[in-house]
Design a protein around this motif. Structure first.
Motif, PDB file in Angstrom:
ATOM      1  N   MET A 174      48.819  46.129  49.564  1.00 17.33           N
ATOM      2  CA  MET A 174      49.050  47.589  49.398  1.00 17.33           C
ATOM      3  C   MET A 174      50.348  48.063  49.739  1.00 17.33           C
ATOM      4  SD  MET A 174      45.351  49.182  50.562  1.00 17.33           S
ATOM      5  CE  MET A 174      45.580  50.415  49.254  1.00 17.33           C
ATOM      6  N   PRO A 175      51.320  48.487  48.957  1.00 19.65           N
ATOM      7  CA  PRO A 175      52.688  48.979  49.398  1.00 19.65           C
ATOM      8  C   PRO A 175      52.685  49.897  50.775  1.00 19.65           C
ATOM      9  CG  PRO A 175      52.301  49.235  47.166  1.00 19.65           C
ATOM     10  CD  PRO A 175      51.002  49.146  47.649  1.00 19.65           C
ATOM     11  N   PRO A 176      53.777  49.568  51.517  1.00 18.72           N
ATOM     12  CA  PRO A 176      53.777  50.613  52.610  1.00 18.72           C
ATOM     13  C   PRO A 176      53.576  52.082  52.427  1.00 18.72           C
ATOM     14  CG  PRO A 176      55.218  48.720  52.908  1.00 18.72           C
ATOM     15  CD  PRO A 176      54.584  48.392  51.613  1.00 18.72           C
ATOM     16  N   GLN A 177      52.973  52.865  53.046  1.00 20.62           N
ATOM     17  CA  GLN A 177      52.911  54.067  52.742  1.00 20.62           C
ATOM     18  C   GLN A 177      54.202  54.946  52.519  1.00 20.62           C
ATOM     19  OE1 GLN A 177      50.117  56.194  55.289  1.00 20.62           O
ATOM     20  NE2 GLN A 177      48.695  54.573  54.984  1.00 20.62           N
ATOM     21  N   THR A 178      55.240  54.372  53.087  1.00 12.76           N
ATOM     22  CA  THR A 178      56.443  55.293  53.092  1.00 12.76           C
ATOM     23  C   THR A 178      57.250  54.920  51.712  1.00 12.76           C
ATOM     24  OG1 THR A 178      57.489  53.539  54.462  1.00 12.76           O
ATOM     25  CG2 THR A 178      56.715  55.496  55.424  1.00 12.76           C
ATOM     26  N   GLN A 179      56.819  53.823  51.210  1.00  7.89           N
ATOM     27  CA  GLN A 179      57.534  53.307  50.007  1.00  7.89           C
ATOM     28  C   GLN A 179      56.701  53.326  48.647  1.00  7.89           C
ATOM     29  OE1 GLN A 179      59.492  49.396  50.654  1.00  7.89           O
ATOM     30  NE2 GLN A 179      60.101  49.949  52.613  1.00  7.89           N
ATOM     31  N   ASP A 180      55.524  53.906  48.443  1.00  9.42           N
ATOM     32  CA  ASP A 180      54.538  53.638  47.423  1.00  9.42           C
ATOM     33  C   ASP A 180      54.789  54.862  46.443  1.00  9.42           C
ATOM     34  OD1 ASP A 180      51.393  54.578  49.003  1.00  9.42           O
ATOM     35  OD2 ASP A 180      53.216  55.770  48.755  1.00  9.42           O
ATOM     36  N   MET A 181      55.811  55.766  46.718  1.00  8.15           N
ATOM     37  CA  MET A 181      55.860  56.936  46.004  1.00  8.15           C
ATOM     38  C   MET A 181      54.595  57.847  45.805  1.00  8.15           C
ATOM     39  SD  MET A 181      58.715  55.256  43.303  1.00  8.15           S
ATOM     40  CE  MET A 181      60.081  54.456  43.995  1.00  8.15           C
ATOM     41  N   ARG A 182      53.948  57.842  46.675  1.00  8.48           N
ATOM     42  CA  ARG A 182      52.524  58.799  46.529  1.00  8.48           C
ATOM     43  C   ARG A 182      51.689  58.101  45.553  1.00  8.48           C
ATOM     44  NH1 ARG A 182      53.316  64.215  47.918  1.00  8.48           N
ATOM     45  NH2 ARG A 182      54.751  64.231  49.461  1.00  8.48           N
ATOM     46  N   ASN A 183      51.480  56.675  45.759  1.00  5.02           N
ATOM     47  CA  ASN A 183      50.767  55.790  45.184  1.00  5.02           C
ATOM     48  C   ASN A 183      50.816  55.790  43.626  1.00  5.02           C
ATOM     49  OD1 ASN A 183      49.123  54.790  47.352  1.00  5.02           O
ATOM     50  ND2 ASN A 183      48.123  56.803  47.517  1.00  5.02           N
ATOM     51  N   LEU A 184      52.185  56.163  43.127  1.00  9.59           N
ATOM     52  CA  LEU A 184      52.519  55.906  41.739  1.00  9.59           C
ATOM     53  C   LEU A 184      52.642  54.416  41.465  1.00  9.59           C
ATOM     54  CD1 LEU A 184      55.175  58.499  41.018  1.00  9.59           C
ATOM     55  CD2 LEU A 184      52.712  58.684  40.615  1.00  9.59           C
ATOM     56  N   VAL A 185      53.019  53.673  42.354  1.00 10.55           N
ATOM     57  CA  VAL A 185      53.514  52.409  42.365  1.00 10.55           C
ATOM     58  C   VAL A 185      52.021  51.619  42.881  1.00 10.55           C
ATOM     59  CG1 VAL A 185      54.419  50.215  43.128  1.00 10.55           C
ATOM     60  CG2 VAL A 185      55.590  52.347  42.695  1.00 10.55           C
ATOM     61  N   PRO A 186      51.279  50.839  42.225  1.00 12.82           N
ATOM     62  CA  PRO A 186      49.847  50.350  42.722  1.00 12.82           C
ATOM     63  C   PRO A 186      49.948  49.442  43.775  1.00 12.82           C
ATOM     64  CG  PRO A 186      50.884  48.979  40.760  1.00 12.82           C
ATOM     65  CD  PRO A 186      51.516  49.922  40.971  1.00 12.82           C
ATOM     66  N   SER A 187      48.640  49.343  44.363  1.00 15.23           N
ATOM     67  CA  SER A 187      48.249  48.123  45.002  1.00 15.23           C
ATOM     68  C   SER A 187      48.210  46.870  43.999  1.00 15.23           C
ATOM     69  CB  SER A 187      47.072  48.248  45.765  1.00 15.23           C
ATOM     70  OG  SER A 187      47.488  49.449  46.694  1.00 15.23           O
ATOM     71  N   LEU A 188      48.381  45.758  44.488  1.00 14.93           N
ATOM     72  CA  LEU A 188      48.180  44.543  43.736  1.00 14.93           C
ATOM     73  C   LEU A 188      46.838  43.614  44.083  1.00 14.93           C
ATOM     74  CD1 LEU A 188      51.760  43.135  43.487  1.00 14.93           C
ATOM     75  CD2 LEU A 188      50.466  44.417  41.713  1.00 14.93           C
ATOM     76  N   ILE A 189      45.969  43.167  43.019  1.00 18.72           N
ATOM     77  CA  ILE A 189      44.901  42.515  43.608  1.00 18.72           C
ATOM     78  C   ILE A 189      44.775  41.461  42.958  1.00 18.72           C
ATOM     79  CG2 ILE A 189      43.613  43.683  41.787  1.00 18.72           C
ATOM     80  CD1 ILE A 189      41.041  44.051  43.800  1.00 18.72           C
ATOM     81  N   GLN A 190      44.032  40.423  43.357  1.00 23.20           N
ATOM     82  CA  GLN A 190      43.713  39.060  42.847  1.00 23.20           C
ATOM     83  C   GLN A 190      42.200  38.754  43.118  1.00 23.20           C
ATOM     84  OE1 GLN A 190      46.268  35.595  43.439  1.00 23.20           O
ATOM     85  NE2 GLN A 190      45.045  34.385  42.004  1.00 23.20           N
ATOM     86  N   TRP A 191      41.388  38.913  42.080  1.00 24.50           N
ATOM     87  CA  TRP A 191      39.935  38.571  42.482  1.00 24.50           C
ATOM     88  C   TRP A 191      39.573  37.079  42.530  1.00 24.50           C
ATOM     89  CZ3 TRP A 191      36.694  42.859  43.184  1.00 24.50           C
ATOM     90  CH2 TRP A 191      37.197  44.136  42.615  1.00 24.50           C
ATOM     91  N   ASP A 192      38.890  36.674  43.523  1.00 27.61           N
ATOM     92  CA  ASP A 192      38.591  35.222  43.786  1.00 27.61           C
ATOM     93  C   ASP A 192      37.779  34.822  42.818  1.00 27.61           C
ATOM     94  OD1 ASP A 192      39.771  35.839  46.211  1.00 27.61           O
ATOM     95  OD2 ASP A 192      38.320  35.780  47.326  1.00 27.61           O
TER      96      ASP A 192
END
Length: 214
Positions: A127-145
């Motif tokens: 998850m991007p640091p909260q100060t750099q995620d542009m109010r969550n416009l930029v997503p978290s990245l996920i990889q499913w096991d």
């Protein structure tokens, strides 16, 4: 290449989130489970074989985690917003090479890769640091096991995500942040007075709806 995995609705409680989704989309999300150690629990709703909708809320049965709950749920401005009602608060993109992408971007940009688990599902997420995620416009990245994730396991609600749009005063920065994650084509970016995420939806009856972050 990364692609949209799911959109995230924040709510004060799961009950409020379920009612809100049903009112907007005509379908009700089903129970998901607890994110142990993360301080949240969720509901989920299938949007076809490759995408789903998540309703997430603070879990009153878990203590607040030391690192803060995901999607800025502990941020006072988000808490105040959710007091007025559920909102779209973010989205998540899946990638088959999370560690490589996170290493290339670095933890200051991508966030730290952490393991998650819910029931029989397990995954890793950055998850991007909260100060750099542009109010969550930029997503978290996920990889499913298991390489598939939640979407194929869910009943199809008949609703579909038609388009995801991001508004921001600095469109170049948003496009650059998406581009370095391989998401150039995933989101339509346009200039707006403040950060805003919009999910264009189609209900099961063919009518259109829009879910927005503000």
């Amino acid at each position: 290449m990364a692609e949209i995995d799911h959109i995230v609705i924040g709510a004060r409680t799961l009950e409020e989130g379920a009612a809100w989704v049903e009112a907007h989309l005509g379908a009700r999300p089903q129970p998901g489970g607890k994110h142990e150690g993360i301080g949240t629990h969720n509901l989920v709703m299938g949007l076809g074989p490759d995408c789903y909708l998540e309703v997430i809320a603070a879990d009153p049965d878990q203590p607040a985690p030391a690192q803060g709950r995901p999607f800025d749920l502990d941020d006072p401005s988000v808490t105040l917003m959710l007091e007025a009602g559920p909102h779209l608060i973010g989205w998540v993109a899946r990638t088959p090479a999370l560690e490589a992408v996170a290493a290339r971007l670095g933890p200051a940009v991508a966030g730290k890769v952490r393991p998650w688990k819910r029931g029989t599902l397990s995954w890793r997420m950055a998850m991007p640091p909260q100060t750099q995620d542009m109010r969550n416009l930029v997503p978290s990245l996920i990889q499913w096991d298991d390489g598939q994730g939640a979407a194929p396991r869910l009943p199809d609600s008949g609703c579909r995500l038609v388009a995801l749009e991001a508004e921001h005063p600095d469109v170049d920065s948003v496009r650059r942040a998406l581009g370095i994650r391989g998401l150039d084509e995933a989101v339509t970016v346009r200039r707006g007075p403040h950060p805003r995420l919009v999910a264009r939806m189609r209900r099961a009856d063919g009518t259109d709806a829009a879910l927005a972050s503000g």
